[in-house]
Design a protein around this motif. Structure first.
Motif, short mmCIF file in Angstrom:
data_model
loop_
_atom_site.label_atom_id
_atom_site.label_comp_id
_atom_site.label_asym_id
_atom_site.label_seq_id
_atom_site.Cartn_x
_atom_site.Cartn_y
_atom_site.Cartn_z
N ILE A 12 -10.73 -3.14 31.58
CA ILE A 12 -12.19 -3.01 31.61
C ILE A 12 -12.62 -1.58 31.30
N LEU A 13 -11.88 -0.59 31.84
CA LEU A 13 -12.26 0.80 31.63
C LEU A 13 -11.61 1.43 30.39
N ALA A 14 -10.76 0.70 29.74
CA ALA A 14 -10.20 1.15 28.46
C ALA A 14 -10.22 -0.02 27.49
N PRO A 15 -11.42 -0.54 27.18
CA PRO A 15 -11.52 -1.76 26.38
C PRO A 15 -11.31 -1.49 24.89
N SER A 16 -10.88 -2.52 24.20
CA SER A 16 -10.81 -2.43 22.74
C SER A 16 -12.12 -2.87 22.11
N GLY A 17 -13.01 -3.44 22.92
CA GLY A 17 -14.31 -3.83 22.43
C GLY A 17 -15.32 -3.88 23.56
N ILE A 18 -16.60 -3.59 23.24
CA ILE A 18 -17.65 -3.59 24.25
C ILE A 18 -18.93 -4.16 23.67
N ALA A 19 -19.57 -5.02 24.45
CA ALA A 19 -20.88 -5.57 24.09
C ALA A 19 -21.95 -4.86 24.91
N ILE A 20 -23.03 -4.46 24.24
CA ILE A 20 -24.15 -3.83 24.93
C ILE A 20 -25.30 -4.83 24.92
N ILE A 21 -25.46 -5.54 26.03
CA ILE A 21 -26.48 -6.57 26.13
C ILE A 21 -27.80 -5.90 26.53
N GLY A 22 -28.76 -5.95 25.59
CA GLY A 22 -30.00 -5.22 25.79
C GLY A 22 -29.99 -3.90 25.05
N ALA A 23 -29.18 -3.81 24.00
CA ALA A 23 -29.16 -2.61 23.17
C ALA A 23 -30.56 -2.39 22.58
N PRO A 70 -17.97 -12.06 16.93
CA PRO A 70 -16.75 -12.52 16.24
C PRO A 70 -15.52 -12.58 17.14
N ARG A 71 -15.48 -11.82 18.21
CA ARG A 71 -14.38 -11.85 19.16
C ARG A 71 -14.90 -11.48 20.54
N ALA A 72 -14.09 -11.76 21.54
CA ALA A 72 -14.51 -11.48 22.92
C ALA A 72 -14.16 -10.04 23.28
N PRO A 73 -15.14 -9.20 23.59
CA PRO A 73 -14.83 -7.84 24.07
C PRO A 73 -14.38 -7.91 25.53
N GLU A 74 -13.61 -6.91 25.94
CA GLU A 74 -13.18 -6.87 27.35
C GLU A 74 -14.33 -6.51 28.29
N LEU A 75 -15.30 -5.75 27.79
CA LEU A 75 -16.34 -5.19 28.65
C LEU A 75 -17.73 -5.48 28.09
N ALA A 76 -18.66 -5.78 28.99
CA ALA A 76 -20.06 -5.93 28.62
C ALA A 76 -20.88 -4.97 29.48
N LEU A 77 -21.80 -4.26 28.83
CA LEU A 77 -22.77 -3.44 29.53
C LEU A 77 -24.10 -4.18 29.49
#
Length: 726
Positions: A12-23, A70-77
């Motif tokens: 979670i704290l070293a993700p290969s991908g992150i989604a920013i919900i509400g960017a 396109p893929r599932a990120p490990e972390l969402a903000l």
């Protein structure tokens, strides 16, 4: 060597991908700042801004929803309002997101409606398998992974991991590190409401993180204090942990029935328990970063004996005063050490501790490095404190001294890293960061502009060394829980133990209790008087409804003969009936008067956050007035028990004052351990008070103590309705 990993936070704290919900494209919004921080910081993973009204934000393609990624990120903000979060967490679970950072407030911290919303959020997280950071969090960063969700500028990678319930405190530490110039951070997390993940989870992550050498926490309150202590005890064996605890929470104390319960939940209790787990507790917020820096760099000292090396008498004296006040010791220098110092210093130099070079270094500041080497070689020295103006000689006297001063710095570095004995440097010139001091810092040594802060670091290093030495000792064996017949009967009758029952339970544990007679009728007193003869006796009421016997007039002392006992019995019955007309009276307890000694108190309370906690302190009626007490979480080790005796400000009373004999401290240690074992054996005990316990010199009375009064509280139900308390 890499540590084994248990924490779920590594991905979670070293993700290969992150989604920013509400960017957002609005620079004032967190959804903008987080995206900008990732881009400016050079985050190398996939970034997915989610905003159904935008096709791109800051040049990054935007998506309408999590489902469309396109893929599932490990972390969402998650940067959206509180009402939307639970549903978004379910969507995260469906997509395969492992963790979510929830910035929104408006949950349990706002009242009943918010608590309902927070429970819904937790239910969604558990159903979906998504771990929550927050809500109501300031965010996080992992600088080694180039993950900066705060958009915070001018923070550099380093080895201090931060967890803080205050975003402003993190900002203060970041600005302090920026001003310092040689301090950097590994990770930061704002735990927020700790709805899912709490301080223990974050500490475990930092303990397992190879980039973190020391963890520093700002704590307002623990959701699971007991769990945190268990994690802390594990992590502190491997790396230092620093905690600044704000506030003095007294959870659950309003309904406390005992002296121990009245004192539990205090700031003093919390800090005692943290220290028991090996945590370095700092008292002031401006100590957090200096102590963390010092522990991260130097780890520990082998003992408390400090040698002061100074180029000025005034600051040497100040340092000596502060060292003694901090509970450290001024090292006694050997004759060999003094002789070696005399060979290189001016005749007027002071060769005692503090060592004042008295001008010897004015033209040759590198001489201080030679003195440091000599002091470190003394077997009676555990650490060295250099105080004065090192680093500033070239500025103060002549620029021609710069090379000499730098050579001294290099020599100090070489000597410091060749030994387990730490060097802590104080310099008047620390704020201006001259080259020689910068060299020390770059090499991993620590430099402070405050003598007081330097000594706080020395004290923390010594305390950690002592803790690690204690932890190498054998542990106490585990104890299985059970339920005694006395406790079963009391629980069936929805009452606490009567004092005679409490003492019988103590006796079953191998604890010495005085010979007493439980009298339920005045007719029995003649036989008691005949057996006592001229021995002065004490009488006190036995009642399940009267906890504070003296307040009810339920105690009479120094009684001789049948007439006195019978008269005292009538007085006690009348006083107690007047005090509590509906009280159930179970008779009186008659015992020989205890001889005078040192009164102490031993108590136990089950704290809502920390579980069973044992207290030891000065006893009698002054316990709540003076509050000279020590706390430890149960189970106790022998070292814990001994430490409780030594911790008291009044510990000298136990050692004997004004010609009085010292009490049998070994007997008190055994008593503390047996009480700890009793509570482990009997989990139905909610509170326990032995007050007073009279401590005597070795061999004077039974096992060295007399338990005058014992109270054990079992019930978690309302005595009038019989309903269980929540």
């Amino acid at each position: 060597m890499a540590m084994s990993r248990i924490s779920p936070l590594h991905d979670i704290l070293a993700p290969s991908g992150i989604a920013i919900i509400g960017a957002s494209s609005d620079p004032t919004k967190r959804g903008y700042k987080a995206l900008a921080g990732l881009l400016e910081g050079g985050f190398g993973g996939d970034i997915y801004p989610i905003n159904p009204k935008a096709s791109e934000i800051l040049g990054v393609p935007a998506y309408a929803s999590l489902e469309s990624l396109p893929r599932a990120p490990e972390l969402a903000l998650i940067c959206t309002p509180a009402s939307s979060v639970a549903n978004l967490i379910r969507q995260c679970g469906e997509k395969g997101v492992k963790g979510a950072v929830i910035l929104a407030s408006g949950f349990g911290e706002t009242g009943l409606e918010g608590k309902v919303l927070e429970q819904e959020l937790l239910n969604a997280a558990r159903e979906s398998g998504v771990r929550l950071i927050g809500p109501n969090t300031s965010g996080l960063f992992n600088l080694h992974a180039k993950l900066n969700l705060l958009g915070l500028e001018n923070v550099v990678p380093g080895n201090i991991g931060i967890v803080s319930q205050s975003g402003n405190m993190l900002l203060a530490l970041a600005l302090e590190a920026q001003h310092h110039g040689c301090i950097g951070f590994s990770s930061y997390v704002g735990p927020g409401n700790q709805t899912d993940l709490g301080f223990g989870d974050y500490l475990r992550y930092l303990g397992e993180d190879d980039d973190t050498y020391v963890a520093a926490l700002y704590v307002e309150g623990f959701q699971d204090g007991r769990g945190f202590l268990e994690v802390a005890k594990e992590i502190t064996r491997r790396k230092p942990v620093v905690v600044y605890k704000s506030g003095a929470t007294r959870q659950g104390c309003a309904a406390a029935s005992s002296h121990t319960g009245a004192l539990a939940g205090s700031y003093a209790m919390t800090t005692d328990l943290l220290r028991q787990a090996g945590v370095s507790v700092v008292q002031y917020s401006d100590e957090i970063l200096p102590v963390a820096e010092g522990l991260g760099a130097l780890q520990q000292a082998p003992g408390k004996r400090v040698a002061i090396l100074a180029d000025g008498g005034g600051q040497a004296t100040i340092a000596a005063d502060r060292i003694v006040e901090a509970g450290l010791e001024l090292a006694s220098l050997s004759d060999t050490t003094r002789a070696r110092l005399a060979e290189i210093l001016f005749p007027q130099a002071s060769l005692a501790n503090p060592v004042d070079v008295a001008g010897s270094s004015d033209a040759n500041p590198a001489l201080l490095a030679r003195c440091h080497e000599i002091l470190i070689g003394d077997e009676g020295v555990d650490s060295v404190l250099l105080v004065g103006m090192f680093g500033g000689y070239a500025s103060r006297f002549s620029a021609t001294l710069a090379a000499n001063e730098m050579a001294g710095a290099e020599s100090m570095v070489e000597t410091a890293w060749s030994t387990r004995k730490p060097l802590v440097v104080h310099s008047l010139y620390a704020p201006v960061r001259p080259p020689a001091l910068e060299r020390l810092r770059e090499a991993g040594l620590v430099v402070y502009g405050s003598i007081e802060l330097a000594i706080k670091v020395l004290a923390a290093l010594a305390a950690r060394g002592e803790y690690l030495a204690r932890e190498s000792s054998p542990t106490e064996p585990a104890i299985e829980a059970s339920r005694s017949r006395l406790i079963e009967q009391a629980l069936e009758e929805k009452r606490d133990l009567l004092e005679p029952e409490a003492k019988a339970l103590l006796k079953d544990q191998g604890i010495a209790v005085p010979d007493e007679t439980w009298v339920t009728s005045a007719d029995q007193l003649g036989e008691v008087a005949a057996q006592a003869g001229e021995t002065p006796m004490a009488m006190k009421v036995v009642s399940r409804d009267i906890l504070h016997k003296s307040d009810a007039g339920g105690v009479r002392l120094d009684l001789r003969g049948a007439a006195a006992l019978e008269d005292a019995y009538r007085q006690i019955m009348a006083s107690c009936e007047n005090y509590a007309p509906n009280a159930h009276i179970d008779g009186v307890l008659v015992s020989p008067m205890a001889a005078k000694g040192v009164e102490v108190i031993i108590g136990v309370v089950r704290d809502p956050a920390f579980g069973p906690v044992l207290m030891f302190g000065l006893g009698g009626i002054f316990v709540e007035l003076l509050e000279d007490v020590a706390f430890r979480a149960i189970p106790l080790s022998r070292q814990d028990a001994q430490g409780m005796l030594d911790q008291l400000k009044a510990s000298k009373v136990l050692d004997g004052l004004r010609g009085a004999a010292a009490v049998d401290k070994a007997a008190l240690v055994e008593l503390l351990l047996k009480v700890s074992q009793l509570v482990q054996t009997c989990p139905d005990i909610r509170e326990l008070d032995l007050n007073p316990v009279i401590a005597y010199p070795q061999g004077y009375y039974q096992k060295g103590y007399a338990i005058v009064d014992a109270r054990i509280i079992l019930t978690t139900f309302d005595k009038e309705t019989g309903d269980e308390f929540a």
